[in-house]
Design a protein around this motif. Structure first.
Motif, PDB file in Angstrom:
ATOM      1  N   THR A  97       0.832  -1.205   0.000  1.00  0.00           N
ATOM      2  CA  THR A  97       0.000   0.000   0.000  1.00  0.00           C
ATOM      3  C   THR A  97       0.866   1.255   0.000  1.00  0.00           C
ATOM      4  O   THR A  97       0.574   2.232  -0.701  1.00  0.00           O
ATOM      5  CB  THR A  97      -0.929   0.011   1.224  1.00  0.00           C
ATOM      6  OG1 THR A  97      -1.765  -1.155   1.196  1.00  0.00           O
ATOM      7  CG2 THR A  97      -1.807   1.252   1.238  1.00  0.00           C
ATOM      8  N   THR A  98       1.936   1.231   0.777  1.00  0.00           N
ATOM      9  CA  THR A  98       2.864   2.370   0.813  1.00  0.00           C
ATOM     10  C   THR A  98       3.496   2.597  -0.544  1.00  0.00           C
ATOM     11  O   THR A  98       3.572   3.732  -1.032  1.00  0.00           O
ATOM     12  CB  THR A  98       3.958   2.134   1.868  1.00  0.00           C
ATOM     13  OG1 THR A  98       3.354   2.036   3.154  1.00  0.00           O
ATOM     14  CG2 THR A  98       4.966   3.276   1.866  1.00  0.00           C
ATOM     15  N   ASP A  99       3.947   1.524  -1.182  1.00  0.00           N
ATOM     16  CA  ASP A  99       4.572   1.656  -2.501  1.00  0.00           C
ATOM     17  C   ASP A  99       3.585   2.231  -3.518  1.00  0.00           C
ATOM     18  O   ASP A  99       3.952   3.077  -4.340  1.00  0.00           O
ATOM     19  CB  ASP A  99       5.067   0.291  -2.984  1.00  0.00           C
ATOM     20  CG  ASP A  99       6.321  -0.166  -2.268  1.00  0.00           C
ATOM     21  OD1 ASP A  99       7.019   0.687  -1.694  1.00  0.00           O
ATOM     22  OD2 ASP A  99       6.598  -1.385  -2.290  1.00  0.00           O
ATOM     23  N   ARG A 100       2.337   1.788  -3.474  1.00  0.00           N
ATOM     24  CA  ARG A 100       1.347   2.281  -4.430  1.00  0.00           C
ATOM     25  C   ARG A 100       1.086   3.775  -4.220  1.00  0.00           C
ATOM     26  O   ARG A 100       0.969   4.528  -5.180  1.00  0.00           O
ATOM     27  CB  ARG A 100       0.044   1.487  -4.310  1.00  0.00           C
ATOM     28  CG  ARG A 100       0.142   0.071  -4.835  1.00  0.00           C
ATOM     29  CD  ARG A 100      -1.243  -0.496  -5.143  1.00  0.00           C
ATOM     30  NE  ARG A 100      -2.100  -0.529  -3.973  1.00  0.00           N
ATOM     31  CZ  ARG A 100      -2.170  -1.532  -3.118  1.00  0.00           C
ATOM     32  NH1 ARG A 100      -1.405  -2.605  -3.301  1.00  0.00           N
ATOM     33  NH2 ARG A 100      -2.992  -1.499  -2.089  1.00  0.00           N
ATOM     34  N   LEU A 101       0.991   4.189  -2.959  1.00  0.00           N
ATOM     35  CA  LEU A 101       0.774   5.604  -2.669  1.00  0.00           C
ATOM     36  C   LEU A 101       1.944   6.444  -3.158  1.00  0.00           C
ATOM     37  O   LEU A 101       1.761   7.465  -3.837  1.00  0.00           O
ATOM     38  CB  LEU A 101       0.580   5.806  -1.169  1.00  0.00           C
ATOM     39  CG  LEU A 101       0.553   7.264  -0.678  1.00  0.00           C
ATOM     40  CD1 LEU A 101      -0.608   8.023  -1.301  1.00  0.00           C
ATOM     41  CD2 LEU A 101       0.480   7.316   0.844  1.00  0.00           C
ATOM     42  N   MET A 106       4.472  10.121  -7.083  1.00  0.00           N
ATOM     43  CA  MET A 106       5.615  10.443  -7.932  1.00  0.00           C
ATOM     44  C   MET A 106       5.195  10.601  -9.392  1.00  0.00           C
ATOM     45  O   MET A 106       5.685  11.479 -10.099  1.00  0.00           O
ATOM     46  CB  MET A 106       6.676   9.353  -7.807  1.00  0.00           C
ATOM     47  CG  MET A 106       7.976   9.658  -8.554  1.00  0.00           C
ATOM     48  SD  MET A 106       8.870  11.073  -7.868  1.00  0.00           S
ATOM     49  CE  MET A 106       9.537  10.339  -6.365  1.00  0.00           C
ATOM     50  N   ASP A 107       4.266   9.761  -9.844  1.00  0.00           N
ATOM     51  CA  ASP A 107       3.834   9.794 -11.245  1.00  0.00           C
ATOM     52  C   ASP A 107       2.817  10.890 -11.534  1.00  0.00           C
ATOM     53  O   ASP A 107       2.647  11.282 -12.694  1.00  0.00           O
ATOM     54  CB  ASP A 107       3.219   8.446 -11.642  1.00  0.00           C
ATOM     55  CG  ASP A 107       4.249   7.328 -11.676  1.00  0.00           C
ATOM     56  OD1 ASP A 107       5.449   7.634 -11.810  1.00  0.00           O
ATOM     57  OD2 ASP A 107       3.841   6.155 -11.553  1.00  0.00           O
ATOM     58  N   ASN A 108       2.137  11.370 -10.485  1.00  0.00           N
ATOM     59  CA  ASN A 108       1.047  12.332 -10.688  1.00  0.00           C
ATOM     60  C   ASN A 108       1.150  13.509  -9.712  1.00  0.00           C
ATOM     61  O   ASN A 108       0.231  13.750  -8.925  1.00  0.00           O
ATOM     62  CB  ASN A 108      -0.308  11.636 -10.499  1.00  0.00           C
ATOM     63  CG  ASN A 108      -0.488  10.452 -11.417  1.00  0.00           C
ATOM     64  OD1 ASN A 108      -0.850  10.597 -12.581  1.00  0.00           O
ATOM     65  ND2 ASN A 108      -0.237   9.251 -10.896  1.00  0.00           N
ATOM     66  N   VAL A 169       7.796  16.711  -5.435  1.00  0.00           N
ATOM     67  CA  VAL A 169       8.264  18.055  -5.795  1.00  0.00           C
ATOM     68  C   VAL A 169       9.772  18.130  -5.598  1.00  0.00           C
ATOM     69  O   VAL A 169      10.518  18.631  -6.454  1.00  0.00           O
ATOM     70  CB  VAL A 169       7.546  19.126  -4.943  1.00  0.00           C
ATOM     71  CG1 VAL A 169       8.050  20.514  -5.295  1.00  0.00           C
ATOM     72  CG2 VAL A 169       6.033  19.037  -5.137  1.00  0.00           C
ATOM     73  N   TRP A 170      10.234  17.609  -4.463  1.00  0.00           N
ATOM     74  CA  TRP A 170      11.671  17.559  -4.183  1.00  0.00           C
ATOM     75  C   TRP A 170      12.384  16.682  -5.211  1.00  0.00           C
ATOM     76  O   TRP A 170      13.419  17.062  -5.770  1.00  0.00           O
ATOM     77  CB  TRP A 170      11.895  17.020  -2.774  1.00  0.00           C
ATOM     78  CG  TRP A 170      13.328  16.800  -2.412  1.00  0.00           C
ATOM     79  CD1 TRP A 170      14.080  15.674  -2.644  1.00  0.00           C
ATOM     80  CD2 TRP A 170      14.201  17.718  -1.751  1.00  0.00           C
ATOM     81  NE1 TRP A 170      15.346  15.844  -2.179  1.00  0.00           N
ATOM     82  CE2 TRP A 170      15.452  17.085  -1.623  1.00  0.00           C
ATOM     83  CE3 TRP A 170      14.028  19.010  -1.269  1.00  0.00           C
ATOM     84  CZ2 TRP A 170      16.543  17.709  -1.021  1.00  0.00           C
ATOM     85  CZ3 TRP A 170      15.113  19.634  -0.657  1.00  0.00           C
ATOM     86  CH2 TRP A 170      16.348  18.980  -0.539  1.00  0.00           C
ATOM     87  N   ALA A 171      11.828  15.504  -5.465  1.00  0.00           N
ATOM     88  CA  ALA A 171      12.470  14.551  -6.362  1.00  0.00           C
ATOM     89  C   ALA A 171      12.609  15.105  -7.778  1.00  0.00           C
ATOM     90  O   ALA A 171      13.646  14.973  -8.422  1.00  0.00           O
ATOM     91  CB  ALA A 171      11.678  13.245  -6.383  1.00  0.00           C
ATOM     92  N   ALA A 183      14.317   5.651  -8.046  1.00  0.00           N
ATOM     93  CA  ALA A 183      15.170   5.400  -6.884  1.00  0.00           C
ATOM     94  C   ALA A 183      14.761   6.280  -5.710  1.00  0.00           C
ATOM     95  O   ALA A 183      14.740   5.837  -4.551  1.00  0.00           O
ATOM     96  CB  ALA A 183      16.640   5.639  -7.248  1.00  0.00           C
ATOM     97  N   LEU A 184      14.399   7.523  -6.000  1.00  0.00           N
ATOM     98  CA  LEU A 184      13.957   8.424  -4.942  1.00  0.00           C
ATOM     99  C   LEU A 184      12.612   7.984  -4.373  1.00  0.00           C
ATOM    100  O   LEU A 184      12.375   8.098  -3.159  1.00  0.00           O
ATOM    101  CB  LEU A 184      13.858   9.854  -5.482  1.00  0.00           C
ATOM    102  CG  LEU A 184      15.199  10.567  -5.711  1.00  0.00           C
ATOM    103  CD1 LEU A 184      14.997  11.834  -6.526  1.00  0.00           C
ATOM    104  CD2 LEU A 184      15.880  10.889  -4.391  1.00  0.00           C
ATOM    105  N   ALA A 185      11.746   7.478  -5.221  1.00  0.00           N
ATOM    106  CA  ALA A 185      10.467   6.951  -4.733  1.00  0.00           C
ATOM    107  C   ALA A 185      10.704   5.771  -3.796  1.00  0.00           C
ATOM    108  O   ALA A 185      10.060   5.653  -2.745  1.00  0.00           O
ATOM    109  CB  ALA A 185       9.586   6.525  -5.915  1.00  0.00           C
ATOM    110  N   HIS A 186      11.640   4.902  -4.161  1.00  0.00           N
ATOM    111  CA  HIS A 186      11.956   3.748  -3.309  1.00  0.00           C
ATOM    112  C   HIS A 186      12.544   4.208  -1.973  1.00  0.00           C
ATOM    113  O   HIS A 186      12.185   3.662  -0.912  1.00  0.00           O
ATOM    114  CB  HIS A 186      12.947   2.831  -4.021  1.00  0.00           C
ATOM    115  CG  HIS A 186      13.351   1.644  -3.210  1.00  0.00           C
ATOM    116  ND1 HIS A 186      12.487   0.591  -2.957  1.00  0.00           N
ATOM    117  CD2 HIS A 186      14.516   1.342  -2.572  1.00  0.00           C
ATOM    118  CE1 HIS A 186      13.110  -0.304  -2.218  1.00  0.00           C
ATOM    119  NE2 HIS A 186      14.333   0.127  -1.966  1.00  0.00           N
TER     120      HIS A 186
END
Length: 228
Positions: A97-101, A106-108, A169-171, A183-186
């Motif tokens: 669930t965390t990864d999906r959020l 990150m994508d939107n 925004v940071w990424a 990588a930043l999302a991970h």
């Protein structure tokens, strides 16, 4: 003799979606105060009268746009709203669930911005389906033996969601290319989970803080709609 030119007919569903896409673009860019049906119609490639046929007022349009974003987020993170009631707390995969959020955020990033702006300006944040499910899922978790004692689900939800939609925004300001953004999302998912699992400090190094958190406190006041 040439046949009379037939008037092109538009698909109402496609037209409505084009208007909503344009509204999402403008909301993410300028916020709700800058939205007008005329500007949205122009960006969508339809005339103003057509836009008014689908949305009587700019408030109707903004509300429909925000509802669509909330539903899109809901499906991306939690799945089909029709079957969500069948899910048990024990069945939730916290890491997934965390990864999906995080990946959705990150994508939107523009959708995250729209959602946050609307939630912050809403007189009743609890009416938003995504917020209600996210905060509700933490509330249900906090009532189980799997949770640490004293978790404030409402505050934790605000912290988690605000950070999840700020990180992209940071990424995007610091990443070079899609691979680095992934990588930043991970990295964010990992720290998100670590904080959830273990916290950030060693309790024995901060006895005053541990004592404060161990005290009995009044049940926190929940968000309420303005005027209720």
């Amino acid at each position: 003799m040439a046949e009379p030119r037939q008037k092109r007919t538009r698909d109402p569903v496609e037209t409505r979606e084009a208007i909503l896409r344009a509204a999402r673009t403008l909301l993410a860019k300028d916020g709700p105060e800058a939205i007008s049906l005329s500007e949205v119609a122009h960006l969508a490639g339809v005339n103003r009268g057509t836009a008014y046929q689908h949305f009587k007022t700019r408030e109707n349009l903004i509300e429909a746009t925000a509802d669509g974003v909330s539903e899109q987020m809901f499906r991306a993170v939690f799945g089909d709203p029709e079957t969500i009631g069948e899910r048990q707390v024990e069945d939730v995969d916290i890491a997934d669930t965390t990864d999906r959020l995080v990946n959705f955020a990150m994508d939107n990033p523009e959708l995250g911005r729209i959602w946050l702006l609307q939630l912050l300006s809403s007189p009743d944040p609890t009416a938003d389906p995504f917020w209600r499910e996210y905060e509700g899922s933490l509330e249900r978790f906090a009532s189980t033996d799997n949770s640490r004692e004293g978790v404030d689900a409402e505050v934790l939800s605000v912290i988690m969601l605000a950070s999840a939609f700020l990180w992209p925004v940071w990424a995007r300001s610091h990443a070079h290319g899609e691979e680095e953004r992934r990588a930043l999302a991970h990295r964010f998912s990992q720290e998100f989970l670590r904080l959830s699992m273990y916290g950030s400090v060693q309790p024995d190094r901060y006895p005053q803080v541990a004592e404060r958190l161990g005290r009995k406190v009044a049940k926190p006041a929940k968000l309420r709609a303005v005027g209720k």
